[in-house]
Design an enzyme around this catalytic site. Structure first.
Site, PDB file in Angstrom:
ATOM      1  N   HIS A 194       0.821  -1.206   0.000  1.00 62.05           N
ATOM      2  CA  HIS A 194       0.000   0.000   0.000  1.00 62.05           C
ATOM      3  C   HIS A 194       0.861   1.265   0.000  1.00 62.05           C
ATOM      4  O   HIS A 194       2.011   1.262   0.449  1.00 62.05           O
ATOM      5  CB  HIS A 194      -0.945  -0.006   1.191  1.00 62.05           C
ATOM      6  CG  HIS A 194      -2.039  -1.018   1.079  1.00 62.05           C
ATOM      7  ND1 HIS A 194      -3.100  -1.068   1.940  1.00 62.05           N
ATOM      8  CD2 HIS A 194      -2.245  -2.013   0.178  1.00 62.05           C
ATOM      9  CE1 HIS A 194      -3.916  -2.045   1.589  1.00 62.05           C
ATOM     10  NE2 HIS A 194      -3.412  -2.639   0.528  1.00 62.05           N
ATOM     11  N   GLU A 207       0.707   3.987   1.807  1.00 58.64           N
ATOM     12  CA  GLU A 207       1.132   4.404   3.144  1.00 58.64           C
ATOM     13  C   GLU A 207       2.299   3.548   3.630  1.00 58.64           C
ATOM     14  O   GLU A 207       3.246   4.052   4.229  1.00 58.64           O
ATOM     15  CB  GLU A 207      -0.035   4.299   4.144  1.00 58.64           C
ATOM     16  CG  GLU A 207      -1.269   5.065   3.753  1.00 58.64           C
ATOM     17  CD  GLU A 207      -2.289   4.236   2.988  1.00 58.64           C
ATOM     18  OE1 GLU A 207      -3.486   4.430   3.204  1.00 58.64           O
ATOM     19  OE2 GLU A 207      -1.880   3.385   2.152  1.00 58.64           O
ATOM     20  N   CYS A 228      -6.460   1.662   5.059  1.00 59.26           N
ATOM     21  CA  CYS A 228      -7.105   0.433   5.508  1.00 59.26           C
ATOM     22  C   CYS A 228      -6.668   0.147   6.943  1.00 59.26           C
ATOM     23  O   CYS A 228      -5.816   0.842   7.498  1.00 59.26           O
ATOM     24  CB  CYS A 228      -6.702  -0.728   4.588  1.00 59.26           C
ATOM     25  SG  CYS A 228      -4.983  -1.255   4.788  1.00 59.26           S
ATOM     26  N   CYS A 257      -2.802  -0.453   7.322  1.00 61.12           N
ATOM     27  CA  CYS A 257      -2.029   0.794   7.291  1.00 61.12           C
ATOM     28  C   CYS A 257      -2.310   1.630   8.531  1.00 61.12           C
ATOM     29  O   CYS A 257      -1.401   2.276   9.068  1.00 61.12           O
ATOM     30  CB  CYS A 257      -2.342   1.579   6.025  1.00 61.12           C
ATOM     31  SG  CYS A 257      -1.721   0.768   4.530  1.00 61.12           S
TER      32      CYS A 257
END
Length: 154
Positions: A77, A79, A105, A108
């Site tokens: 991801h 992040e 999410c 993260c």
């Protein structure tokens, strides 16, 4: 019209997202402290692995709903990649703000909480309300900021 700092950094997150190799969502993240960019990240396959752009999306192929079964995704991801880049370069992101094109999410969110991030500013809602609950319980400020037309700003 001059953008606010939040608008400015969100626009940069949008540019970062353009590097994404994900077929479903192009996500960009920018980590900022004291008006200075510390790190950026976008979602895509781990280093030296084939990108979904080249081999297809396992989540699409298996009809996996957005916001679920994160472990089945090839991508790291945005992040996560921003946190990793900061770590590789020895940059502390403690007490920073993360600007992200999409709401983080739960995976993260847990990483950002443990990295001692103070604030999350995101654009698009992600179907993972548990992440928002975690941020609230951990005392992380969260703000949704939708940019209608970033080109309006000079």
């Amino acid at each position: 019209m001059r953008p606010t700092l939040d608008e400015y950094f969100m626009e940069i997150a949008g540019i970062v997202a353009k590097r994404s190799t994900c077929l479903r969502n192009q996500v960009g993240a920018v980590i900022v402290k004291e008006k200075r960019i510390l790190s950026t990240g976008y979602n895509g396959a781990p280093r030296n692995l084939e990108h979904c752009l080249d081999v297809g999306c396992i989540r699409q192929q298996n009809n996996i709903a957005s916001g679920t079964r994160h472990e089945l995704c090839r991508a790291v991801h945005a992040e996560q990649n921003a946190i990793i880049q900061a770590a590789i370069h020895g940059v502390s992101i403690e007490n920073s703000t993360v600007y992200c094109t999409h709401q983080p999410c739960i995976l993260c969110a847990k990483m950002l909480i443990n990295a001692n991030v103070n604030k999350i500013v995101y654009g698009t809602v992600y179907p993972d309300t548990q992440a928002l609950n975690f941020f609230e319980k951990a005392g992380v400020e969260v703000k949704q900021l939708t940019l209608n037309n970033p080109e309006e700003h000079d």
